[in-house]
Design a protein around this motif. Structure first.
Motif, PDB file in Angstrom:
ATOM      1  N   ARG A  10       0.796  -1.242   0.000  1.00 12.64           N
ATOM      2  CA  ARG A  10       0.000   0.000   0.000  1.00 12.64           C
ATOM      3  C   ARG A  10       0.830   1.295   0.000  1.00 12.64           C
ATOM      4  O   ARG A  10       0.619   2.146  -0.871  1.00 12.64           O
ATOM      5  N   PRO A  11       1.778   1.456   0.945  1.00 10.87           N
ATOM      6  CA  PRO A  11       2.495   2.747   0.941  1.00 10.87           C
ATOM      7  C   PRO A  11       3.378   2.949  -0.297  1.00 10.87           C
ATOM      8  O   PRO A  11       3.655   4.092  -0.678  1.00 10.87           O
ATOM      9  N   VAL A  14       1.536   4.936  -3.095  1.00  7.20           N
ATOM     10  CA  VAL A  14       1.382   6.367  -2.818  1.00  7.20           C
ATOM     11  C   VAL A  14       2.681   7.122  -3.118  1.00  7.20           C
ATOM     12  O   VAL A  14       2.662   8.235  -3.651  1.00  7.20           O
ATOM     13  N   PHE A  47      -5.793   1.864  -4.950  1.00  2.27           N
ATOM     14  CA  PHE A  47      -4.717   2.870  -5.000  1.00  2.27           C
ATOM     15  C   PHE A  47      -4.328   3.206  -6.440  1.00  2.27           C
ATOM     16  O   PHE A  47      -4.041   4.359  -6.745  1.00  2.27           O
ATOM     17  N   MET A 171       5.422  11.163  -0.917  1.00  2.00           N
ATOM     18  CA  MET A 171       4.123  10.838  -0.305  1.00  2.00           C
ATOM     19  C   MET A 171       3.312  12.125  -0.094  1.00  2.00           C
ATOM     20  O   MET A 171       2.088  12.135  -0.191  1.00  2.00           O
ATOM     21  N   HIS A 203      -1.228  -1.615  12.615  1.00  2.00           N
ATOM     22  CA  HIS A 203      -0.816  -2.816  11.894  1.00  2.00           C
ATOM     23  C   HIS A 203       0.619  -3.265  12.152  1.00  2.00           C
ATOM     24  O   HIS A 203       1.061  -4.270  11.606  1.00  2.00           O
ATOM     25  N   ARG A 204       1.394  -2.530  12.984  1.00  3.34           N
ATOM     26  CA  ARG A 204       2.793  -2.931  13.198  1.00  3.34           C
ATOM     27  C   ARG A 204       2.851  -4.251  13.940  1.00  3.34           C
ATOM     28  O   ARG A 204       2.129  -4.437  14.937  1.00  3.34           O
ATOM     29  N   PRO A 233     -10.187   2.011  10.356  1.00  5.37           N
ATOM     30  CA  PRO A 233     -10.093   1.236   9.109  1.00  5.37           C
ATOM     31  C   PRO A 233      -8.967   0.222   9.305  1.00  5.37           C
ATOM     32  O   PRO A 233      -7.802   0.589   9.342  1.00  5.37           O
ATOM     33  N   LEU A 259      -9.688   1.578   4.085  1.00  7.98           N
ATOM     34  CA  LEU A 259     -10.353   2.525   3.185  1.00  7.98           C
ATOM     35  C   LEU A 259      -9.443   2.810   1.995  1.00  7.98           C
ATOM     36  O   LEU A 259      -8.214   2.711   2.114  1.00  7.98           O
ATOM     37  N   TYR A 261      -7.545   5.255  -0.710  1.00  7.10           N
ATOM     38  CA  TYR A 261      -6.662   6.385  -0.404  1.00  7.10           C
ATOM     39  C   TYR A 261      -7.444   7.692  -0.206  1.00  7.10           C
ATOM     40  O   TYR A 261      -7.273   8.380   0.809  1.00  7.10           O
ATOM     41  N   PHE A 264      -9.763   7.514   2.856  1.00  3.70           N
ATOM     42  CA  PHE A 264      -9.015   7.530   4.119  1.00  3.70           C
ATOM     43  C   PHE A 264      -8.524   8.948   4.434  1.00  3.70           C
ATOM     44  O   PHE A 264      -8.725   9.462   5.531  1.00  3.70           O
ATOM     45  N   SER A 278       1.345   3.711  11.816  1.00  8.23           N
ATOM     46  CA  SER A 278       1.788   3.763  10.418  1.00  8.23           C
ATOM     47  C   SER A 278       2.933   4.755  10.250  1.00  8.23           C
ATOM     48  O   SER A 278       3.008   5.759  10.967  1.00  8.23           O
ATOM     49  N   GLY A 279       3.799   4.493   9.274  1.00  7.53           N
ATOM     50  CA  GLY A 279       4.827   5.469   8.938  1.00  7.53           C
ATOM     51  C   GLY A 279       4.240   6.639   8.180  1.00  7.53           C
ATOM     52  O   GLY A 279       4.362   7.795   8.584  1.00  7.53           O
ATOM     53  N   GLY A 280       3.565   6.326   7.072  1.00  9.09           N
ATOM     54  CA  GLY A 280       3.042   7.379   6.207  1.00  9.09           C
ATOM     55  C   GLY A 280       2.029   8.281   6.884  1.00  9.09           C
ATOM     56  O   GLY A 280       2.015   9.496   6.632  1.00  9.09           O
ATOM     57  N   GLU A 284       1.429  12.379   6.834  1.00  6.11           N
ATOM     58  CA  GLU A 284       0.214  13.004   6.289  1.00  6.11           C
ATOM     59  C   GLU A 284      -0.482  13.883   7.329  1.00  6.11           C
ATOM     60  O   GLU A 284      -0.972  14.971   7.003  1.00  6.11           O
TER      61      GLU A 284
HETATM   62  N1  UDP Z   1      -4.091   4.395   3.993  1.00  4.22           N
HETATM   63  C1  UDP Z   1      -5.249   4.201   3.251  1.00  4.22           C
HETATM   64  N2  UDP Z   1      -6.302   3.522   3.799  1.00  4.22           N
HETATM   65  C2  UDP Z   1      -6.263   3.035   5.078  1.00  4.22           C
HETATM   66  C3  UDP Z   1      -5.083   3.229   5.833  1.00  4.22           C
HETATM   67  C4  UDP Z   1      -4.006   3.902   5.255  1.00  4.22           C
HETATM   68  O1  UDP Z   1      -5.334   4.653   2.121  1.00  4.22           O
HETATM   69  O2  UDP Z   1      -7.258   2.433   5.513  1.00  4.22           O
HETATM   70  C5  UDP Z   1      -2.948   5.087   3.356  1.00  4.22           C
HETATM   71  C6  UDP Z   1      -2.364   6.244   4.128  1.00  4.22           C
HETATM   72  O3  UDP Z   1      -3.036   7.448   3.845  1.00  4.22           O
HETATM   73  C7  UDP Z   1      -0.934   6.259   3.622  1.00  4.22           C
HETATM   74  C8  UDP Z   1      -0.628   4.808   3.377  1.00  4.22           C
HETATM   75  O4  UDP Z   1      -1.897   4.154   3.264  1.00  4.22           O
HETATM   76  O5  UDP Z   1      -0.861   6.974   2.392  1.00  4.22           O
HETATM   77  C9  UDP Z   1       0.147   4.254   4.537  1.00  4.22           C
HETATM   78  O6  UDP Z   1       0.203   2.888   4.480  1.00  4.22           O
HETATM   79  P1  UDP Z   1       0.418   1.954   5.763  1.00  4.22           P
HETATM   80  O7  UDP Z   1       0.015   2.650   7.004  1.00  4.22           O
HETATM   81  O8  UDP Z   1      -0.239   0.687   5.429  1.00  4.22           O
HETATM   82  O9  UDP Z   1       1.989   1.681   5.714  1.00  4.22           O
HETATM   83  P2  UDP Z   1       3.263   2.405   6.391  1.00  4.22           P
HETATM   84  O10 UDP Z   1       3.248   3.825   5.980  1.00  4.22           O
HETATM   85  O11 UDP Z   1       3.160   2.186   7.857  1.00  4.22           O
HETATM   86  O12 UDP Z   1       4.408   1.637   5.838  1.00  4.22           O
END
Ligand code: UDP
Ligand code: UD1
Length: 364
Positions: A10-11, A14, A47, A171, A203-204, A233, A259, A261, A264, A278-280, A284
């Motif tokens: 997912r990340p 983005v 995405f 991002m 989710h970690r 979510p 959700l 992008y 969310f 989450s990192g991202g 944000e």
């Molecule tokens: N995100 C999303 N829907 C969700 C949760 C997160 O679209 O239900 C987006 C969030 O806005 C960000 C990215 O997923 O752009 C972050 O991904 P995630 O938290 O899975 O990974 P991490 O950043 O921790 O590696």
């Protein structure tokens, strides 16, 4: 020449979208390889649609598994694609297993690589991502850095500064591009959530895989939900465990599928508070000016604490921290956003790549 982007989770999607767009504007021939690390519609397809990413040229369908099994499938699948496509450069993103596998495959095949989001360090090797970051940066030929402290981390690891480019955060480019489309109201109404609400994502592995930590965390989120309605979510990792510990839709709690992008970020934009690991999302919320409590002992993104709205908390301290954040709003210590988080990281990265492809090593 051909540039391949290896994306899996997912990340990654983005972070890649602005780079792919900017390279297309420069007329660079490119293709996306989707490893299939994330495969559910709500973790992947949505995405591509929301970010306007082109269809992948290949999907390796590696799916889930232990670190060894997933990485092994990634290595063999990626080796085949790289040999077949013979790219001039492979671009990898962030710190997921797909990133690690791609950099290893390319290093062995002598295919040059670029790492977007290089140099972030939590200094916590219990995080699988930290191991992935260190290996990826050691092997990458071009390193694109989102935040100034990453420069000194790379320097301390002996990485040649000539390979490193501080370009800002792609991002955040995606967030800028999405801003005009972010409206909390339709999402909030569709979910049936009151006007004032918080959003939580968890989710970690360090939080959701260990039953004791997961239990503490569920208690803490339930506690927060007694103060403000909370929408969660939920990432598929740990979903069943967290549900069995009581994280289920209830009086003031909405547990939903992940959700898309735009949905969310719309919800985050309208939230009074975000709780996350989450990192991202730490980045944000900093840009959107929404208070963020990160339930982790450390962060590879300290700039979101010094320049943003982020605070690190333990599960035990979460309810009190939430109460305080709701009272204080989004106070940022420095009053300044991180440098170069301006929506133009993608074009900076694309310019360096285009120059590199021409055999030139211009700075952005
Ligand atoms: N995100 C999303 N829907 C969700 C949760 C997160 O679209 O239900 C987006 C969030 O806005 C960000 C990215 O997923 O752009 C972050 O991904 P995630 O938290 O899975 O990974 P991490 O950043 O921790 O590696
Ligand atoms: C991965 C990344 C993590 C990143 C996260 C983003 C690694 C080591 N971790 O973690 O850094 O923050 O993605 O979301 O690469 N699953 C599904 N459907 C899917 C994908 C996964 O149900 O589409 C479930 C499976 O049960 C799987 C589990 O989630 O076993 C974990 O998936 P995996 O990709 O291995 O790691 P994440 O926890 O998603």
């Amino acid at each position: 020449s051909l540039v391949l982007h290896v994306l899996g989770a997912r990340p990654n999607f983005v972070k890649a979208a602005p780079v792919v767009r900017a390279l297309a504007e420069l007329g660079v021939r490119q293709g996306i390889v989707h490893t299939g690390q994330h495969y559910d519609k709500l973790m992947s397809d949505v995405f591509f649609a929301d970010l306007g990413l082109p269809e992948p040229i290949a999907n390796l369908g590696v799916g889930s598994g232990s670190h060894a099994r997933q990485t092994a499938a990634l290595l063999t699948g990626l080796e085949d694609v790289v040999l077949r496509e013979n790219p001039d450069l492979v671009v990898v993103y962030g710190d997921v297993n797909s990133t690690l596998a791609a950099i290893l495959v390319c290093a062995k095949l002598h295919v040059p690589t670029a790492h977007v989001e290089a140099g972030l360090r939590s200094f916590d090797r219990e995080m699988p991502e930290e191991v992935n970051r260190i290996v990826t940066d050691a092997l990458a030929d071009l390193l694109f850095v989102t935040s100034p402290e990453a420069l000194s981390h790379l320097g301390a690891e002996g990485i040649d500064p000539a390979k490193v480019h501080l370009v800002g955060n792609p991002m955040i480019d995606s967030l800028f591009a999405a801003l005009p489309k972010l409206d909390p109201e339709p999402v909030r109404r569709r979910l049936g959530v009151p006007e004032k609400y918080a959003v939580a994502t968890l989710h970690r592995p360090g939080n959701v895989d260990r039953p004791e930590t997961a239990r503490e965390l569920v208690e803490a989120v339930l506690d927060v939900s007694r103060r403000i309605p909370v929408v969660v979510p939920l990432h598929p990792r740990g979903r069943d465990r967290l549900a069995s510990l009581g994280l289920v839709t209830g009086d003031n709690l909405w547990i939903t599928d992940p959700l898309g992008y735009l949905d969310f970020l719309s919800l985050v934009r309208g939230a009074k508070l975000v709780v996350t690991d989450s990192g991202g999302v730490q980045e944000e919320t900093t840009m959107l000016g929404v208070p963020c409590l990160t339930v982790r002992p450390n962060t590879e993104r300290p700039i979101t604490v010094t320049h943003g709205t982020n605070r690190l908390v333990t599960p035990a301290l979460l309810p009190a921290a939430a109460e305080k954040a709701l009272a204080d709003g989004a106070a940022t210590p420095s009053g300044e956003l991180p440098p170069l988080w301006d929506g133009a990281a993608g074009p900076r990265i694309a310019r360096v790549i285009a120059a590199w492809l021409k055999g030139d090593s211009l700075s952005p």
